[in-house]
Scaffold this motif. Structure first.
Motif, PDB file in Angstrom:
ATOM      1  N   LEU A   1      12.787  -6.957 -23.113  1.00 35.88           N
ATOM      2  CA  LEU A   1      12.470  -5.888 -23.449  1.00 35.88           C
ATOM      3  C   LEU A   1      13.488  -4.692 -23.117  1.00 35.88           C
ATOM      4  CD1 LEU A   1       8.704  -5.500 -21.915  1.00 35.88           C
ATOM      5  CD2 LEU A   1       9.670  -6.023 -24.055  1.00 35.88           C
ATOM      6  N   THR A   2      14.446  -5.009 -22.445  1.00 36.33           N
ATOM      7  CA  THR A   2      15.575  -3.870 -22.135  1.00 36.33           C
ATOM      8  C   THR A   2      17.006  -4.033 -22.437  1.00 36.33           C
ATOM      9  OG1 THR A   2      15.744  -4.620 -19.766  1.00 36.33           O
ATOM     10  CG2 THR A   2      13.967  -2.923 -20.499  1.00 36.33           C
ATOM     11  N   ASP A   3      17.316  -5.365 -22.269  1.00 35.96           N
ATOM     12  CA  ASP A   3      18.643  -5.826 -22.590  1.00 35.96           C
ATOM     13  C   ASP A   3      19.236  -5.876 -24.143  1.00 35.96           C
ATOM     14  OD1 ASP A   3      21.109  -6.960 -22.410  1.00 35.96           O
ATOM     15  OD2 ASP A   3      20.765  -8.712 -21.187  1.00 35.96           O
ATOM     16  N   THR A   4      19.587  -4.820 -24.476  1.00 36.76           N
ATOM     17  CA  THR A   4      20.133  -4.688 -25.969  1.00 36.76           C
ATOM     18  C   THR A   4      21.177  -5.297 -26.264  1.00 36.76           C
ATOM     19  OG1 THR A   4      21.436  -2.545 -25.371  1.00 36.76           O
ATOM     20  CG2 THR A   4      19.325  -2.139 -25.977  1.00 36.76           C
ATOM     21  N   ASN A   5      21.891  -6.147 -25.300  1.00 32.84           N
ATOM     22  CA  ASN A   5      23.052  -7.119 -25.843  1.00 32.84           C
ATOM     23  C   ASN A   5      22.537  -8.422 -25.823  1.00 32.84           C
ATOM     24  OD1 ASN A   5      25.087  -5.000 -25.706  1.00 32.84           O
ATOM     25  ND2 ASN A   5      25.047  -4.951 -23.595  1.00 32.84           N
ATOM     26  N   SER A   6      21.444  -8.680 -25.483  1.00 39.90           N
ATOM     27  CA  SER A   6      20.799 -10.153 -25.467  1.00 39.90           C
ATOM     28  C   SER A   6      20.245 -10.532 -26.867  1.00 39.90           C
ATOM     29  CB  SER A   6      19.508 -10.318 -24.353  1.00 39.90           C
ATOM     30  OG  SER A   6      19.095 -11.619 -24.588  1.00 39.90           O
ATOM     31  N   LEU A   7      20.597 -11.698 -27.140  1.00 39.55           N
ATOM     32  CA  LEU A   7      19.860 -12.191 -28.555  1.00 39.55           C
ATOM     33  C   LEU A   7      18.584 -12.411 -28.311  1.00 39.55           C
ATOM     34  CD1 LEU A   7      22.536 -15.088 -29.562  1.00 39.55           C
ATOM     35  CD2 LEU A   7      22.416 -12.725 -30.199  1.00 39.55           C
ATOM     36  N   ALA A   8      17.900 -12.413 -27.337  1.00 38.31           N
ATOM     37  CA  ALA A   8      16.583 -12.462 -27.212  1.00 38.31           C
ATOM     38  C   ALA A   8      15.709 -11.037 -27.021  1.00 38.31           C
ATOM     39  CB  ALA A   8      16.280 -13.021 -25.556  1.00 38.31           C
ATOM     40  N   TYR A   9      16.557  -9.881 -27.061  1.00 39.72           N
ATOM     41  CA  TYR A   9      16.275  -8.570 -27.354  1.00 39.72           C
ATOM     42  C   TYR A   9      14.982  -8.336 -28.386  1.00 39.72           C
ATOM     43  CZ  TYR A   9      15.825  -3.548 -27.654  1.00 39.72           C
ATOM     44  OH  TYR A   9      15.398  -2.162 -27.619  1.00 39.72           O
ATOM     45  N   LEU A  10      13.869  -8.027 -27.864  1.00 40.66           N
ATOM     46  CA  LEU A  10      12.873  -7.325 -29.051  1.00 40.66           C
ATOM     47  C   LEU A  10      12.042  -6.156 -28.621  1.00 40.66           C
ATOM     48  CD1 LEU A  10      11.269 -10.658 -29.742  1.00 40.66           C
ATOM     49  CD2 LEU A  10      12.812  -9.629 -31.214  1.00 40.66           C
TER      50      LEU A  10
ATOM     51  N   ASP B   1       1.014  -0.833   0.012  1.00 38.85           N
ATOM     52  CA  ASP B   1       0.058  -0.048   0.238  1.00 38.85           C
ATOM     53  C   ASP B   1       0.952   1.327   0.029  1.00 38.85           C
ATOM     54  OD1 ASP B   1      -2.116   1.694  -0.011  1.00 38.85           O
ATOM     55  OD2 ASP B   1      -2.433   1.493   2.209  1.00 38.85           O
ATOM     56  N   PRO B   2       0.951   1.976  -1.039  1.00 38.27           N
ATOM     57  CA  PRO B   2       0.350   1.690  -2.621  1.00 38.27           C
ATOM     58  C   PRO B   2       0.902   0.527  -3.056  1.00 38.27           C
ATOM     59  CG  PRO B   2       1.787   3.468  -2.549  1.00 38.27           C
ATOM     60  CD  PRO B   2       1.826   3.099  -1.092  1.00 38.27           C
ATOM     61  N   ILE B   3       0.183  -0.079  -4.201  1.00 39.63           N
ATOM     62  CA  ILE B   3       0.522  -1.088  -5.039  1.00 39.63           C
ATOM     63  C   ILE B   3       2.091  -0.866  -5.796  1.00 39.63           C
ATOM     64  CG2 ILE B   3       0.214  -2.528  -7.121  1.00 39.63           C
ATOM     65  CD1 ILE B   3      -2.935  -1.978  -6.376  1.00 39.63           C
ATOM     66  N   ARG B   4       2.656  -2.069  -5.646  1.00 41.22           N
ATOM     67  CA  ARG B   4       4.169  -1.758  -6.401  1.00 41.22           C
ATOM     68  C   ARG B   4       4.161  -2.531  -7.620  1.00 41.22           C
ATOM     69  NH1 ARG B   4       7.014   1.448  -2.677  1.00 41.22           N
ATOM     70  NH2 ARG B   4       9.075   1.429  -4.189  1.00 41.22           N
ATOM     71  N   PHE B   5       4.767  -2.066  -8.622  1.00 40.30           N
ATOM     72  CA  PHE B   5       4.816  -2.855  -9.643  1.00 40.30           C
ATOM     73  C   PHE B   5       6.270  -3.362 -10.066  1.00 40.30           C
ATOM     74  CE2 PHE B   5       0.950  -0.135 -10.024  1.00 40.30           C
ATOM     75  CZ  PHE B   5       0.008  -1.017 -10.500  1.00 40.30           C
ATOM     76  N   GLY B   6       6.560  -4.372 -10.500  1.00 40.31           N
ATOM     77  CA  GLY B   6       7.913  -4.719 -10.710  1.00 40.31           C
ATOM     78  C   GLY B   6       7.902  -5.708 -12.072  1.00 40.31           C
ATOM     79  N   ILE B   7       9.272  -6.020 -12.568  1.00 47.63           N
ATOM     80  CA  ILE B   7       9.383  -6.600 -13.728  1.00 47.63           C
ATOM     81  C   ILE B   7      10.247  -7.975 -13.667  1.00 47.63           C
ATOM     82  CG2 ILE B   7      11.228  -5.059 -14.458  1.00 47.63           C
ATOM     83  CD1 ILE B   7      10.232  -5.331 -17.519  1.00 47.63           C
ATOM     84  N   SER B   8       9.841  -8.922 -14.115  1.00 43.20           N
ATOM     85  CA  SER B   8      10.538 -10.277 -13.959  1.00 43.20           C
ATOM     86  C   SER B   8      11.791  -9.919 -14.982  1.00 43.20           C
ATOM     87  CB  SER B   8       9.750 -11.510 -14.145  1.00 43.20           C
ATOM     88  OG  SER B   8       9.431 -11.488 -15.775  1.00 43.20           O
ATOM     89  N   PRO B   9      12.816 -10.857 -14.445  1.00 47.42           N
ATOM     90  CA  PRO B   9      14.207 -11.010 -15.214  1.00 47.42           C
ATOM     91  C   PRO B   9      13.995 -11.202 -16.771  1.00 47.42           C
ATOM     92  CG  PRO B   9      14.391 -11.759 -13.112  1.00 47.42           C
ATOM     93  CD  PRO B   9      13.045 -11.786 -13.151  1.00 47.42           C
ATOM     94  N   GLY B  10      12.875 -12.261 -16.939  1.00 52.79           N
ATOM     95  CA  GLY B  10      12.837 -12.802 -18.178  1.00 52.79           C
ATOM     96  C   GLY B  10      12.281 -11.538 -19.088  1.00 52.79           C
ATOM     97  N   VAL B  11      11.346 -11.120 -18.677  1.00 48.82           N
ATOM     98  CA  VAL B  11      10.621  -9.688 -19.295  1.00 48.82           C
ATOM     99  C   VAL B  11      11.755  -8.731 -19.490  1.00 48.82           C
ATOM    100  CG1 VAL B  11       8.734  -8.390 -19.416  1.00 48.82           C
ATOM    101  CG2 VAL B  11       8.400 -10.646 -18.715  1.00 48.82           C
ATOM    102  N   ALA B  12      12.322  -8.518 -18.632  1.00 52.15           N
ATOM    103  CA  ALA B  12      13.325  -7.350 -18.734  1.00 52.15           C
ATOM    104  C   ALA B  12      14.480  -7.729 -19.768  1.00 52.15           C
ATOM    105  CB  ALA B  12      14.061  -7.291 -17.318  1.00 52.15           C
ATOM    106  N   GLU B  13      14.998  -8.713 -19.639  1.00 48.46           N
ATOM    107  CA  GLU B  13      15.759  -9.293 -20.655  1.00 48.46           C
ATOM    108  C   GLU B  13      15.313  -8.954 -22.176  1.00 48.46           C
ATOM    109  OE1 GLU B  13      18.403 -12.799 -22.519  1.00 48.46           O
ATOM    110  OE2 GLU B  13      17.732 -13.168 -20.444  1.00 48.46           O
TER     111      GLU B  13
END
Length: 367
Positions: A105-114, A91-103
């Motif tokens: 969406l944000t890891d520009t060095n990863s071959l999984a990056y989209l 309270d208030p609600i907190r929002f987080g991002i999991s490691p896989g999703v983060a990779e």
């Protein structure tokens, strides 16, 4: 990704109205999801969550300098789509991002990056009135008109593959690797975009020099900045020039064209000029989409995706400079072979480079 080609649709397998309505509804959800990812990418919301999360609505808005109300709607929508995690006990609600999703969406060095993929959709959607006019008249919408979103999307998506996989892939092709390794070799990169292919080659072959040719001034400027940041600008020269002007910059010990031949209005002219610029014994390597050999109706996911890019980006770009052969993204191997033959190449081989994103590598060999 699905790779098996579906069976052709027949009257007995055609979808019912209800089934197709459900499919279209699912597609609409995916479209909204894709464009919400564009917002998170461009507004820095995902990056803030990776670097400082989990965050409340107020904290995300404050850290990114964005509207509190829009940040709330976006965060709740992301949690509704199960992209982000919402801690409802806080309270208030907190929002987080999991490691896989983060990779992805944000890891520009990863071959999984989209993460930059939705930028290409955004570039096309912003030009829908112009695209509609082009479809009616046979005109086009150029890469320059599609703008920064398209330019940065292609460069960002290809970068990790060039950075991490290009050198090892070429090293497996012994005769090509030897030629690129020769001291003083001069290598051409035609249609270099953001310059990451040229930079990767320069890092892999430090005794060679590189000349990049591209028709887009903004790409030339971006590539020059990227080369300077990578510390290879002393051996890499990016110039604003049509690929058909390659001969003036040669002779080259090898020439490359990464994911660009299908965009060119007059690819035979470019390939012919590249062939004329090759030194004796040199060859040209073309990397382009690994689409199926021929049209067969229902297709696999790769062909479907490439038809999408073709309809909204590559075909309009190619048709923006008449006269144009209007290739489009779905360039079959037979089409490239015909272009190469007309340009004077004696043979086209598929190189033994596999599992390199969505791409196939061709070697064009002069007579």
């Amino acid at each position: 990704m699905t790779t098996e080609t579906p069976s052709p649709t027949s009257a007995s397998t055609a979808p019912s109205a209800d089934a197709f309505a459900e499919r279209l509804f699912t597609a609409a959800l995916a479209t909204v999801e894709t464009m919400s990812i564009y917002l998170g990418d461009r507004l820095g919301w995902y990056t803030a969550l990776v670097e400082h999360g989990p965050l409340t609505v107020d904290e995300l808005a404050d850290r990114t300098g964005t509207s509190l109300r829009y940040a709330r709607e976006w965060l709740e929508m992301q949690a509704a789509y199960s992209i982000l995690d919402a801690d409802l006990s806080a309270d208030p609600i907190r929002f987080g991002i999991s490691p896989g999703v983060a990779e992805v969406l944000t890891d520009t060095n990863s071959l999984a990056y989209l993460g930059a993929l939705p930028r290409m959709n955004a570039a096309a959607f912003a030009k829908l009135p112009e695209l509609l006019d082009a479809y009616r008249t046979g005109g086009g919408v150029s890469w320059e008109e599609l703008g920064v979103d398209a330019r940065e999307s292609q460069a960002a998506l290809n970068r990790p593959w060039f950075d991490r996989e290009l050198a090892p892939a070429l090293a497996k092709v012994e005769h090509l690797h030897e030629r690129l390794s020769h001291p003083g070799a001069v290598i051409a990169d035609i249609g270099f975009g953001g310059g990451y292919s040229t930079i990767a080659l320069a890092k892999a072959y430090p005794e060679a020099r590189f000349v990049g040719l591209d028709v887009d001034q903004a790409s030339v400027e971006m590539a020059r900045r990227n080369a300077a940041a990578a510390g290879v600008d002393g051996r890499v020269r990016f110039v604003l020039a049509d690929g058909a002007e390659a001969a003036a910059s040669g002779p080259f010990d090898a020439a490359f064209a990464f994911e660009c031949i299908h965009d060119m209005p007059r690819p035979v002219e470019v390939l012919a000029a590249a062939r004329a610029a090759l030194a004796p014994g040199a060859t040209m390597v073309v990397m382009d989409e690994a689409v199926s050999d021929e049209f067969a109706g229902p297709a696999d996911d790769l062909d479907k995706l490439m038809y999408g890019f073709s309809l909204f980006v590559c075909l309009p770009d190619g048709m923006s400079s008449p006269p144009s052969v209007a290739t489009g993204t779905v360039m079959r191997p037979s089409t490239l072979r015909s272009y190469a033959t007309e340009a004077g190449f004696g043979r086209v081989d598929v190189l033994p480079i596999e599992d390199f994103a969505f791409f196939r590598f061709y070697e064009l060999i002069p007579d």
